[in-house]
Design a protein around this motif. Sequence first.
Motif, short mmCIF file in Angstrom:
data_model
loop_
_atom_site.label_atom_id
_atom_site.label_comp_id
_atom_site.label_asym_id
_atom_site.label_seq_id
_atom_site.Cartn_x
_atom_site.Cartn_y
_atom_site.Cartn_z
N SER A 189 0.84 -1.21 0.00
CA SER A 189 0.00 0.00 0.00
C SER A 189 0.87 1.26 0.00
N ALA A 190 1.91 1.25 0.82
CA ALA A 190 2.81 2.40 0.87
C ALA A 190 3.52 2.60 -0.46
N ALA A 191 3.91 1.49 -1.11
CA ALA A 191 4.58 1.60 -2.41
C ALA A 191 3.66 2.20 -3.46
N LEU A 192 2.40 1.77 -3.47
CA LEU A 192 1.45 2.30 -4.45
C LEU A 192 1.12 3.77 -4.21
N LEU A 193 1.21 4.19 -2.96
CA LEU A 193 0.80 5.55 -2.59
C LEU A 193 1.96 6.53 -2.41
N HIS A 194 3.19 6.04 -2.45
CA HIS A 194 4.30 6.86 -1.96
C HIS A 194 4.51 8.16 -2.74
N ASP A 195 4.16 8.19 -4.03
CA ASP A 195 4.40 9.39 -4.84
C ASP A 195 3.12 10.04 -5.36
N ILE A 196 1.97 9.73 -4.76
CA ILE A 196 0.72 10.32 -5.28
C ILE A 196 0.73 11.84 -5.18
N HIS A 253 12.12 8.93 1.41
CA HIS A 253 13.40 9.40 0.87
C HIS A 253 14.57 9.06 1.78
N GLY A 254 14.31 8.54 2.94
CA GLY A 254 15.35 7.95 3.77
C GLY A 254 16.10 8.88 4.69
N GLU A 255 16.44 10.06 4.20
CA GLU A 255 17.27 10.99 4.96
C GLU A 255 16.63 12.37 4.99
N LEU A 256 16.85 13.08 6.09
CA LEU A 256 16.28 14.42 6.22
C LEU A 256 16.79 15.34 5.11
N GLU A 257 18.07 15.21 4.77
CA GLU A 257 18.65 16.09 3.75
C GLU A 257 18.14 15.77 2.34
N ALA A 267 10.16 -1.24 9.66
CA ALA A 267 10.82 -2.09 8.66
C ALA A 267 10.26 -1.82 7.28
N GLU A 268 8.95 -1.60 7.20
CA GLU A 268 8.31 -1.34 5.90
C GLU A 268 8.79 -0.02 5.31
N ALA A 269 9.05 0.97 6.17
CA ALA A 269 9.56 2.25 5.69
C ALA A 269 10.98 2.10 5.14
N VAL A 270 11.79 1.26 5.80
CA VAL A 270 13.14 0.99 5.31
C VAL A 270 13.07 0.31 3.94
N ALA A 271 12.22 -0.69 3.82
CA ALA A 271 12.09 -1.41 2.55
C ALA A 271 11.60 -0.49 1.43
N LEU A 272 10.63 0.37 1.73
CA LEU A 272 10.12 1.30 0.72
C LEU A 272 11.21 2.25 0.26
N ASN A 273 12.01 2.78 1.20
CA ASN A 273 13.10 3.68 0.83
C ASN A 273 14.10 2.98 -0.08
#
Length: 315
Positions: A189-196, A253-257, A267-273
Amino acid sequence: MRFINELHEGDRISGIYLCKQKSSAVTKNGKPYENVILQDKTGTIDAKIWDPNSLGIDEFDALDYVDIMGDVTSFAGAMQISIKRARKAGEGEYDPADYLPVSENSTDDMYAQLLSMIHSVKNPYLSALLKKLFVEDEAFLQVFKGHSAAKTVHHGFIGGLMEHTLSVSRLCDYMAGAYPLLKRDLLISAALLHDIGKTRELSPFPVNDYTDEGQLLGHIVIGSQMIHDMAREIPDFPIELENQLIHCILAHHGELEYGSPKKPALAEAVALNLADNTDARMETLTEIFAADKGKKEWLGYNRLFESNIRRTGDL
């Protein structure tokens, strides 16, 4: 007409191109000239009108199709066109399909694959949210199918957003199968929605530039807001699930910068990044190699990789 990726230094060209941008400037000696960016479906090229008041230069504006004659030169290692004559082209003189970069993949095929991915999500709340956006919202779908995933870096073409979304979803699907700790429904779900949020961060083609909302908020915040608003319309949508889903978006995007308001905590956020970064980098390499058409081994410095890129030799 010759396409931009076919041009070489020393060529004299004539043909119709899309004027993507146009601005006035002044040389160090105080002489006025025009900066122009020309575009076709193969890319863009800088151009100059050194004598804007010449009788051969007619009036035209950004987003006009312009019939030009000029010479291909080189400046600071990049090709540009010195325009000698220019006139605004009339309707019927050009085919718009020659001027807008388009995904090589069929829109219908990509959407069918996207629907298959959506139907694989079993969680009733996540399934309802995905269908609400990607099935029921026809206005969103029309924009999404024709949108780019970026202004310049990767997938900067019509259909690029859907192509990137599918690639990231496939990578996440693989990781969900390879690593049992990952909650597949949340990750897909996060992958499908990440760039909407990019559907509102960037304007449609031929402009494909940042909107006011995009400049002020960015696609990560915009997408998070869209998900929050949709979740509130689904009865009893669990707040914990909403927070976990939005966290994945905020951290992708993984990093603040790199623009992420949060660093990955799930873990899902790490995998998505990792999936997002993988697809962005591999597509960037694909576009670099395609633009060169196999002419060189060393392709120059790329800021994304912070390295001089070389084509792999035959083994």
